[in-house]
Design an enzyme around this catalytic site. Structure first.
Site: not given
Ligand code: 5GP
Length: 119
Positions: A33, A92, A101, A105, A107
């Site tokens: 992440d 999430n 995003v 996914h 985590h």
């Molecule tokens: P969500 O909030 O949708 O459950 O998690 C999305 C995750 O994607 C977040 O923890 C965020 O830090 C990660 N993330 C967002 N943009 C990028 C990126 O460009 N590269 C990587 N490796 N992680 C990302």
């Protein structure tokens, strides 16, 4: 026929956006992440861009299983499966779930004691 634009995570899997990819099979990939919330914070994604878990279909059953199996494999490889260590898997969904995003996914968080309940 027009194709949907690639999601952020499809671009990472395609190496169009750099990321530290730690695990990859035909079906899933795992990478660090960009904004880690724990010493180990990986994202495990299906290569198929399912937007979120509530939109997965019965035909995705094996793929959803592959995501969890990959999480377990990675945790074992990193030595996180020991009883005195441990890890947490989080998915999430939607605004209240904290999704940012729209590409499913998991985590994988580890490396510190994680509190419960989550915030
Ligand atoms: P969500 O909030 O949708 O459950 O998690 C999305 C995750 O994607 C977040 O923890 C965020 O830090 C990660 N993330 C967002 N943009 C990028 C990126 O460009 N590269 C990587 N490796 N992680 C990302």
């Amino acid at each position: 026929m027009s194709q949907a634009p690639k999601t952020l995570f499809e671009k990472i899997v395609a190496r169009e956006i750099p990321a530290q990819i730690l695990h990859e099979t035909d079906e899933v990939a795992a990478f660090a992440d960009i904004n880690p919330q724990a010493p180990t914070h990986l994202l495990i994604v299906p290569k198929k861009p399912i937007p979120r878990v509530g939109e997965a279909e019965a035909s995705d059953q094996a793929l959803l299983g592959a995501l969890l199996l990959a999480a377990g494999d990675i945790a074992r490889k990193l030595g996180l499966d020991a009883r005195d260590k441990g890890f947490r898997l989080v998915i999430n969904h939607g605004r209240d779930g904290g999704e940012t995003v729209p590409h499913l996914h998991v985590h994988l968080l580890a490396g510190r004691e994680l509190s419960w309940p989550p915030g």
